[in-house]
Design a protein around this motif. Structure first.
Motif, PDB file in Angstrom:
ATOM      1  N   MET A 291       9.100  13.634 -19.042  1.00  0.00           N
ATOM      2  CA  MET A 291      10.405  14.278 -18.851  1.00  0.00           C
ATOM      3  C   MET A 291      11.010  13.823 -17.519  1.00  0.00           C
ATOM      4  SD  MET A 291       9.681  18.197 -20.113  1.00  0.00           S
ATOM      5  CE  MET A 291      11.276  18.823 -19.613  1.00  0.00           C
ATOM      6  N   VAL A 292      10.212  13.867 -16.467  1.00  0.00           N
ATOM      7  CA  VAL A 292      10.690  13.461 -15.142  1.00  0.00           C
ATOM      8  C   VAL A 292      11.074  11.991 -15.153  1.00  0.00           C
ATOM      9  CG1 VAL A 292      10.011  13.134 -12.728  1.00  0.00           C
ATOM     10  CG2 VAL A 292       9.424  15.257 -13.914  1.00  0.00           C
ATOM     11  N   LYS A 293      10.252  11.162 -15.779  1.00  0.00           N
ATOM     12  CA  LYS A 293      10.531   9.727 -15.849  1.00  0.00           C
ATOM     13  C   LYS A 293      11.886   9.465 -16.516  1.00  0.00           C
ATOM     14  CE  LYS A 293       8.852   5.392 -17.707  1.00  0.00           C
ATOM     15  NZ  LYS A 293       7.858   4.700 -18.506  1.00  0.00           N
ATOM     16  N   LYS A 294      12.131  10.145 -17.639  1.00  0.00           N
ATOM     17  CA  LYS A 294      13.394   9.940 -18.353  1.00  0.00           C
ATOM     18  C   LYS A 294      14.589  10.420 -17.528  1.00  0.00           C
ATOM     19  CE  LYS A 294      13.657  10.227 -22.810  1.00  0.00           C
ATOM     20  NZ  LYS A 294      13.623  10.542 -24.231  1.00  0.00           N
ATOM     21  N   MET A 295      14.433  11.527 -16.818  1.00  0.00           N
ATOM     22  CA  MET A 295      15.534  12.033 -15.996  1.00  0.00           C
ATOM     23  C   MET A 295      15.825  11.104 -14.822  1.00  0.00           C
ATOM     24  SD  MET A 295      15.146  16.158 -16.105  1.00  0.00           S
ATOM     25  CE  MET A 295      13.395  16.341 -16.317  1.00  0.00           C
ATOM     26  N   ILE A 296      14.774  10.555 -14.217  1.00  0.00           N
ATOM     27  CA  ILE A 296      14.971   9.616 -13.111  1.00  0.00           C
ATOM     28  C   ILE A 296      15.618   8.340 -13.613  1.00  0.00           C
ATOM     29  CG2 ILE A 296      13.756   8.112 -11.469  1.00  0.00           C
ATOM     30  CD1 ILE A 296      11.820  10.468 -11.008  1.00  0.00           C
ATOM     31  N   GLU A 297      15.180   7.832 -14.769  1.00  0.00           N
ATOM     32  CA  GLU A 297      15.799   6.635 -15.337  1.00  0.00           C
ATOM     33  C   GLU A 297      17.287   6.855 -15.575  1.00  0.00           C
ATOM     34  OE1 GLU A 297      13.583   5.780 -18.888  1.00  0.00           O
ATOM     35  OE2 GLU A 297      11.984   4.787 -17.779  1.00  0.00           O
ATOM     36  N   GLN A 298      17.641   8.016 -16.110  1.00  0.00           N
ATOM     37  CA  GLN A 298      19.043   8.314 -16.367  1.00  0.00           C
ATOM     38  C   GLN A 298      19.838   8.361 -15.074  1.00  0.00           C
ATOM     39  OE1 GLN A 298      20.659   8.418 -19.229  1.00  0.00           O
ATOM     40  NE2 GLN A 298      22.563   8.801 -18.160  1.00  0.00           N
ATOM     41  N   GLN A 299      19.279   8.972 -14.053  1.00  0.00           N
ATOM     42  CA  GLN A 299      19.979   9.054 -12.769  1.00  0.00           C
ATOM     43  C   GLN A 299      20.126   7.673 -12.150  1.00  0.00           C
ATOM     44  OE1 GLN A 299      21.497  11.740 -11.592  1.00  0.00           O
ATOM     45  NE2 GLN A 299      22.294  10.528  -9.906  1.00  0.00           N
ATOM     46  N   GLU A 300      19.101   6.831 -12.265  1.00  0.00           N
ATOM     47  CA  GLU A 300      19.182   5.477 -11.723  1.00  0.00           C
ATOM     48  C   GLU A 300      20.290   4.678 -12.420  1.00  0.00           C
ATOM     49  OE1 GLU A 300      15.184   4.063 -12.254  1.00  0.00           O
ATOM     50  OE2 GLU A 300      14.604   4.679 -10.240  1.00  0.00           O
ATOM     51  N   LYS A 301      20.415   4.843 -13.726  1.00  0.00           N
ATOM     52  CA  LYS A 301      21.478   4.159 -14.466  1.00  0.00           C
ATOM     53  C   LYS A 301      22.845   4.599 -13.968  1.00  0.00           C
ATOM     54  CE  LYS A 301      18.843   3.592 -18.713  1.00  0.00           C
ATOM     55  NZ  LYS A 301      18.678   4.063 -20.100  1.00  0.00           N
ATOM     56  N   GLN A 302      22.984   5.902 -13.733  1.00  0.00           N
ATOM     57  CA  GLN A 302      24.260   6.416 -13.238  1.00  0.00           C
ATOM     58  C   GLN A 302      24.550   5.900 -11.836  1.00  0.00           C
ATOM     59  OE1 GLN A 302      23.891  10.637 -13.650  1.00  0.00           O
ATOM     60  NE2 GLN A 302      24.054  10.574 -15.872  1.00  0.00           N
ATOM     61  N   MET A 303      23.535   5.860 -10.996  1.00  0.00           N
ATOM     62  CA  MET A 303      23.716   5.412  -9.620  1.00  0.00           C
ATOM     63  C   MET A 303      24.006   3.915  -9.557  1.00  0.00           C
ATOM     64  SD  MET A 303      20.729   7.722  -7.885  1.00  0.00           S
ATOM     65  CE  MET A 303      20.940   7.132  -6.226  1.00  0.00           C
ATOM     66  N   ALA A 304      23.496   3.162 -10.501  1.00  0.00           N
ATOM     67  CA  ALA A 304      23.704   1.716 -10.520  1.00  0.00           C
ATOM     68  C   ALA A 304      25.151   1.359 -10.841  1.00  0.00           C
ATOM     69  CB  ALA A 304      22.781   1.071 -11.543  1.00  0.00           C
ATOM     70  N   GLY A 305      25.923   2.306 -11.325  1.00  0.00           N
ATOM     71  CA  GLY A 305      27.308   2.044 -11.697  1.00  0.00           C
ATOM     72  C   GLY A 305      28.259   1.915 -10.528  1.00  0.00           C
ATOM     73  N   SER A 306      27.830   2.248  -9.304  1.00  0.00           N
ATOM     74  CA  SER A 306      28.713   2.112  -8.148  1.00  0.00           C
ATOM     75  C   SER A 306      27.915   1.557  -6.967  1.00  0.00           C
ATOM     76  CB  SER A 306      29.332   3.458  -7.772  1.00  0.00           C
ATOM     77  OG  SER A 306      28.360   4.338  -7.290  1.00  0.00           O
ATOM     78  N   PRO A 307      28.557   0.819  -6.087  1.00  0.00           N
ATOM     79  CA  PRO A 307      27.852   0.181  -4.977  1.00  0.00           C
ATOM     80  C   PRO A 307      27.126   1.160  -4.057  1.00  0.00           C
ATOM     81  CG  PRO A 307      30.113  -0.631  -5.127  1.00  0.00           C
ATOM     82  CD  PRO A 307      29.972   0.501  -6.107  1.00  0.00           C
ATOM     83  N   ASP A 308      27.694   2.326  -3.831  1.00  0.00           N
ATOM     84  CA  ASP A 308      27.065   3.269  -2.899  1.00  0.00           C
ATOM     85  C   ASP A 308      26.236   4.333  -3.599  1.00  0.00           C
ATOM     86  OD1 ASP A 308      29.059   4.778  -4.012  1.00  0.00           O
ATOM     87  OD2 ASP A 308      29.996   5.339  -2.122  1.00  0.00           O
ATOM     88  N   GLY A 309      26.107   4.255  -4.916  1.00  0.00           N
ATOM     89  CA  GLY A 309      25.279   5.210  -5.649  1.00  0.00           C
ATOM     90  C   GLY A 309      25.881   6.583  -5.777  1.00  0.00           C
ATOM     91  N   THR A 310      27.183   6.699  -5.559  1.00  0.00           N
ATOM     92  CA  THR A 310      27.806   8.020  -5.604  1.00  0.00           C
ATOM     93  C   THR A 310      28.658   8.221  -6.843  1.00  0.00           C
ATOM     94  OG1 THR A 310      29.683   7.238  -4.302  1.00  0.00           O
ATOM     95  CG2 THR A 310      27.852   8.259  -3.101  1.00  0.00           C
ATOM     96  N   ARG A 311      28.405   7.484  -7.871  1.00  0.00           N
ATOM     97  CA  ARG A 311      29.160   7.621  -9.116  1.00  0.00           C
ATOM     98  C   ARG A 311      29.034   9.044  -9.632  1.00  0.00           C
ATOM     99  NH1 ARG A 311      28.595   3.573 -14.154  1.00  0.00           N
ATOM    100  NH2 ARG A 311      30.584   4.101 -15.044  1.00  0.00           N
ATOM    101  N   PRO A 312      30.118   9.654 -10.062  1.00  0.00           N
ATOM    102  CA  PRO A 312      30.038  11.027 -10.570  1.00  0.00           C
ATOM    103  C   PRO A 312      29.115  11.124 -11.777  1.00  0.00           C
ATOM    104  CG  PRO A 312      32.322  10.327 -10.296  1.00  0.00           C
ATOM    105  CD  PRO A 312      31.468   9.130 -10.083  1.00  0.00           C
ATOM    106  N   LEU A 313      28.385  12.215 -11.870  1.00  0.00           N
ATOM    107  CA  LEU A 313      27.439  12.399 -12.972  1.00  0.00           C
ATOM    108  C   LEU A 313      28.115  12.447 -14.326  1.00  0.00           C
ATOM    109  CD1 LEU A 313      24.965  15.018 -11.510  1.00  0.00           C
ATOM    110  CD2 LEU A 313      24.530  12.628 -11.999  1.00  0.00           C
ATOM    111  N   TYR A 314      29.368  12.863 -14.385  1.00  0.00           N
ATOM    112  CA  TYR A 314      30.026  12.989 -15.671  1.00  0.00           C
ATOM    113  C   TYR A 314      30.541  11.653 -16.194  1.00  0.00           C
ATOM    114  CZ  TYR A 314      34.052  13.013 -12.587  1.00  0.00           C
ATOM    115  OH  TYR A 314      34.955  12.686 -11.625  1.00  0.00           O
ATOM    116  N   SER A 315      30.557  10.619 -15.390  1.00  0.00           N
ATOM    117  CA  SER A 315      31.083   9.327 -15.806  1.00  0.00           C
ATOM    118  C   SER A 315      30.009   8.518 -16.517  1.00  0.00           C
ATOM    119  CB  SER A 315      31.567   8.576 -14.574  1.00  0.00           C
ATOM    120  OG  SER A 315      32.013   7.291 -14.937  1.00  0.00           O
ATOM    121  N   ASN A 316      30.242   8.185 -17.786  1.00  0.00           N
ATOM    122  CA  ASN A 316      29.309   7.410 -18.601  1.00  0.00           C
ATOM    123  C   ASN A 316      27.923   8.037 -18.623  1.00  0.00           C
ATOM    124  OD1 ASN A 316      31.218   5.462 -19.274  1.00  0.00           O
ATOM    125  ND2 ASN A 316      30.831   4.343 -17.386  1.00  0.00           N
TER     126      ASN A 316
END
Length: 103
Positions: free
Chosen positions: A52-77
């Protein structure tokens, strides 16, 4: 007997977390039931929580990879865009990293 300190940071998320737990258990082939699970090994139970933790971290990493500073909003994609799921993702990631994570 001492009281448990394992309390949900977002009590409204309990149902979503339980659903996620059973989905992961099913995916891993762990026969987790809604009732008594004392016949399961620590390894089986631990694999569910760990995955469960692994999947949640993977999802967060994907979201963070969407912007240079890692601050992409959680609701975006986001995989799951409802506020409770976002809160679960943030709380779990914060706990895993041992630091605060802001949306």
């Amino acid at each position: 007997m001492t009281s448990s300190s394992n309390r949900a940071a977002v009590p409204e998320a309990k149902g979503a977390l339980d659903k996620f737990k059973y989905e992961v258990a099913n995916e891993l082939g762990v026969p987790l039931t809604d009732g008594y699970n004392g016949d399961l090994t620590s390894r089986q139970n631990g694999s569910v929580g760990g995955y469960m933790v692994k999947k949640m971290i993977e999802q967060q990493e994907k979201q963070m990879a969407g912007s240079p500073d890692g601050t992409r909003p959680l609701y975006s994609n986001s995989f799951n865009t409802d506020p409770i799921s976002q809160s679960i993702q943030i709380d779990c990631l914060s706990s895993s990293l041992g630091q605060a994570v802001s949306p």
